[in-house]
Motif scaffolding. Structure first.
Motif, short mmCIF file in Angstrom:
data_model
loop_
_atom_site.label_atom_id
_atom_site.label_comp_id
_atom_site.label_asym_id
_atom_site.label_seq_id
_atom_site.Cartn_x
_atom_site.Cartn_y
_atom_site.Cartn_z
N ARG A 68 0.83 -1.21 0.00
CA ARG A 68 0.00 0.00 0.00
C ARG A 68 0.87 1.26 0.00
NH1 ARG A 68 -5.53 -0.40 1.10
NH2 ARG A 68 -6.28 -2.36 2.01
N LEU A 69 1.86 1.25 0.88
CA LEU A 69 2.70 2.44 1.02
C LEU A 69 3.62 2.61 -0.19
CD1 LEU A 69 3.57 2.20 4.83
CD2 LEU A 69 1.67 3.38 3.70
N ALA A 70 4.07 1.49 -0.76
CA ALA A 70 4.91 1.57 -1.96
C ALA A 70 4.14 2.20 -3.11
CB ALA A 70 5.39 0.17 -2.35
N SER A 71 2.89 1.77 -3.30
CA SER A 71 2.06 2.33 -4.36
C SER A 71 1.81 3.82 -4.12
CB SER A 71 0.73 1.59 -4.43
OG SER A 71 -0.12 2.16 -5.41
N MET A 72 1.55 4.18 -2.87
CA MET A 72 1.33 5.59 -2.52
C MET A 72 2.54 6.44 -2.88
SD MET A 72 0.65 7.22 1.29
CE MET A 72 2.29 6.78 1.90
N GLY A 85 6.76 14.47 -1.06
CA GLY A 85 7.20 14.81 0.29
C GLY A 85 6.11 14.51 1.32
N CYS A 86 4.87 14.83 0.97
CA CYS A 86 3.75 14.55 1.86
C CYS A 86 3.56 13.04 2.04
CB CYS A 86 2.48 15.18 1.29
SG CYS A 86 1.04 15.00 2.36
N ALA A 87 3.71 12.28 0.94
CA ALA A 87 3.58 10.83 1.01
C ALA A 87 4.66 10.21 1.88
CB ALA A 87 3.63 10.24 -0.40
N ALA A 92 5.94 7.50 7.05
CA ALA A 92 6.61 7.40 8.35
C ALA A 92 5.60 7.40 9.50
CB ALA A 92 7.59 8.57 8.51
N LEU A 93 4.56 8.23 9.39
CA LEU A 93 3.54 8.30 10.45
C LEU A 93 2.70 7.03 10.52
CD1 LEU A 93 2.39 12.00 9.94
CD2 LEU A 93 3.48 11.06 12.00
N ILE A 116 6.12 15.66 19.22
CA ILE A 116 5.69 14.26 19.08
C ILE A 116 6.75 13.33 19.64
CG2 ILE A 116 6.70 13.82 16.80
CD1 ILE A 116 4.09 12.36 16.06
N ALA A 117 6.30 12.21 20.21
CA ALA A 117 7.24 11.20 20.68
C ALA A 117 7.94 10.56 19.47
CB ALA A 117 6.49 10.14 21.49
N ARG A 118 9.15 10.09 19.69
CA ARG A 118 9.95 9.41 18.66
C ARG A 118 10.17 10.30 17.43
NH1 ARG A 118 7.04 3.58 18.38
NH2 ARG A 118 5.21 4.92 18.26
N ARG A 119 10.33 11.58 17.65
CA ARG A 119 10.51 12.53 16.55
C ARG A 119 11.74 12.17 15.72
NH1 ARG A 119 13.24 17.32 15.50
NH2 ARG A 119 12.10 18.78 14.14
N SER A 120 12.84 11.82 16.40
CA SER A 120 14.07 11.51 15.66
C SER A 120 13.92 10.25 14.83
CB SER A 120 15.24 11.36 16.65
OG SER A 120 14.98 10.32 17.58
N LEU A 121 13.16 9.26 15.36
CA LEU A 121 12.94 8.03 14.62
C LEU A 121 12.12 8.30 13.36
CD1 LEU A 121 13.29 4.95 14.56
CD2 LEU A 121 11.18 4.75 15.90
N LEU A 122 11.08 9.14 13.49
CA LEU A 122 10.27 9.52 12.35
C LEU A 122 11.11 10.22 11.28
CD1 LEU A 122 7.05 10.81 14.15
CD2 LEU A 122 7.13 8.90 12.54
N MET A 123 11.95 11.14 11.73
CA MET A 123 12.78 11.90 10.79
C MET A 123 13.79 11.00 10.09
SD MET A 123 13.16 14.82 9.43
CE MET A 123 12.30 15.92 10.55
N GLN A 124 14.37 10.09 10.85
CA GLN A 124 15.33 9.16 10.25
C GLN A 124 14.65 8.29 9.19
OE1 GLN A 124 17.15 6.55 13.10
NE2 GLN A 124 18.37 5.46 11.58
N ARG A 125 13.43 7.80 9.51
CA ARG A 125 12.71 6.95 8.57
C ARG A 125 12.33 7.73 7.31
NH1 ARG A 125 12.54 2.56 5.91
NH2 ARG A 125 10.47 1.70 5.46
N ALA A 126 11.86 8.95 7.49
CA ALA A 126 11.46 9.78 6.35
C ALA A 126 12.66 10.05 5.44
CB ALA A 126 10.84 11.08 6.84
N LYS A 127 13.80 10.35 6.02
CA LYS A 127 14.99 10.63 5.21
C LYS A 127 15.47 9.38 4.48
CE LYS A 127 16.73 14.65 7.74
NZ LYS A 127 17.83 15.21 8.55
#
Length: 469
Positions: A68-72, A85-87, A92-93, A116-127
């Motif tokens: 699902r996320l790959a298609s998005m 960028g929004c996707a 990540a969310l 937000i909790a785990r902000r650094s983890l979210l940022m790392q995943r998004a990057k």
């Protein structure tokens, strides 16, 4: 056995496996679940109608996210850098969801504000995800207004249209869903449900969602909305009605009544009526229910025999195959009650399978006394039979069916037909709990036999006097 099989189906296609039965499984995936996974991958544009990976599908393997996320992500890339960028942010969310927050927009706000909790983890995943597109990720440039659009790319089957009651929605896939009415989201006309939990028959609770505006959906993803002419049976008016509809899957956005065409397909309209009303719109008898339960049990216990799927959901989906051939001369909803359902279901099963079903999952069992007793079946549960305890004397073990794979649960009754014991291990009962039952029953029913050695006593439904006469 319980999970979304889209990732598994994608992997099978990648390795060139066209039939899952060719592989050895500890628990074989259900054919219906695999078909649902194929249907989803087609909606996500990851495979074509022939079941082969598309160019989008080939690229999806390299992203390391679920289908699902790959298609998005891949479809968002085609819509521009800002949409991508929004996707990425939404991906990540979804992978690292915030607890106790239904509205994902609020999670984005807290992420952007740094609370937000785990902000650094979210940022790392998004990057990490952005790097696979050779992009730089900028959290500050993520537009909240695009969240619903990119969510619809991943969850086209879960676009939800509000029903008449606040908080109740119809999903594009035809299922019902609900949202806590205390949430502001419950006032939205259109949502995309990101996380669902089945809450009851035909309904689910929404745990994560995003709103989406209809005009934005139409302008950005027009392919999700189809215009169709529909002929249906109106039960209130007692006649056919026709309408022009704009809809997203099963969710009708607008509908305008039009004259019924001269060549209207009455049978198809009546099938649509049955799908809305359920199988009770037919003459759904105890015999029909018993037959379908037996077939469902056979499919669970003896999958190697490839039984047809006869759950209520599957039957409603396949009305054209099994019901339509038996609707000759049916021209209105009342006449549906005249359809010979047993003949239709037996035809769907086929003569060979019907014979095999009677052999392996029989309706009745002849017990030790010589009497025939009805076996009760319920999909997902053990077969059950009620019988007077004396009628099982002489039996060394519990009877079995389905090639010996299923021991019948015995509800052993007193001479007055009251339950004494429920067991699926008759031998253990004779050697254990029977002694207590014997002690109590001898005083209560002295006219009936209560031998010390029940495993070697004559089975009977008679009293001692009748037995000796």
């Amino acid at each position: 056995m319980r999970s979304d099989l889209a990732s598994l189906q994608q992997e099978l296609i990648r390795w060139g496996c066209t039939n899952a039965d060719d592989l050895a499984w500890i628990d074989a995936p259900k054919h219906t679940h695999l078909q649902q996974a194929r249907d989803l991958l087609t909606k996500l544009k990851l495979i074509d109608n022939a079941g082969k990976a598309t160019q989008l599908g080939q690229r999806a393997y390299q992203l390391g996210v679920e289908p699902r996320l790959a298609s998005m992500l891949l479809q968002a890339e085609a819509l521009g850098e800002q949409t991508l960028g929004c996707a990425i942010a939404l991906c990540a969310l979804i992978e690292e969801p915030e607890r106790n927050e239904v509205d994902v927009r609020q999670s984005l706000h807290r992420w952007q504000q740094g609370t937000i909790a785990r902000r650094s983890l979210l940022m790392q995943r998004a990057k990490t995800i952005a790097s696979r597109f050779k992009q730089d990720f900028s959290l500050g440039r993520v537009e909240e207004s695009l969240l619903g659009v990119v969510a619809a790319l991943a969850f086209p089957d879960r676009i939800a249209l509000a029903r008449n009651h606040s908080g109740h929605y119809l999903l594009a896939n035809g299922h019902g869903a609900s949202l806590d009415t205390q949430l502001r989201l419950s006032d939205e006309r259109l949502l995309v449900a990101l996380d669902l939990m089945r809450a009851g028959q035909g309904s689910s609770a929404i745990y994560k969602a995003l709103p989406i505006e209809l005009d934005v959906l139409e302008s950005t993803l027009p392919g999700l909305i189809e215009a169709v002419s529909v002929v249906d049976w109106d039960d209130d008016k007692g006649r056919l009605v026709a309408s022009e509809q704009r809809r997203i899957g099963a969710a009708v956005i607008t509908s305008r009544e039009i004259p019924v065409p001269d060549d209207a397909d009455i049978a198809s309209a009546l099938l649509g009526y049955v799908r809305r009303k359920g199988l009770d719109a037919l003459n759904w008898s105890d015999s029909a229910e018993a037959l379908t339960q037996r077939v469902q049990c056979a499919a669970l216990w003896l999958p190697e025999d490839n039984w047809p799927t006869m759950s209520q959901e599957a039957l409603l989906n396949d009305l054209e195959q099994w019901l339509l051939p038996f609707m000759s001369g049916i021209s209105n909803a009342k006449q549906l009650k005249k359809v010979d359902l047993m003949a239709a279901l037996e035809a769907m099963l086929g003569w060979d399978k019907l014979k095999l079903l009677d052999e392996l999952v029989p309706t009745h069992l002849t017990v030790a006394s010589g009497n025939r007793k009805r076996i009760r079946y319920q999909a997902g549960e053990a077969p059950t039979l009620s019988v007077k305890l004396q009628e099982m004397f002489g039996e060394k073990a519990s009877p079995t069916i389905a090639r010996g794979t299923q021991a019948i649960v015995l509800e052993l009754l007193s001479p007055a037909q009251r339950p004494l014991q429920i067991t699926r291990d008759l031998a253990a009962f004779w050697q254990g709990a029977y002694k207590e039952v014997q002690k109590e029953m001898k005083g209560r029913y002295p006219k009936h036999p209560w031998p010390d050695d029940p495993m070697n006593h004559q089975a009977t439904s008679k009293t001692k006097r009748q037995l000796n006469s």
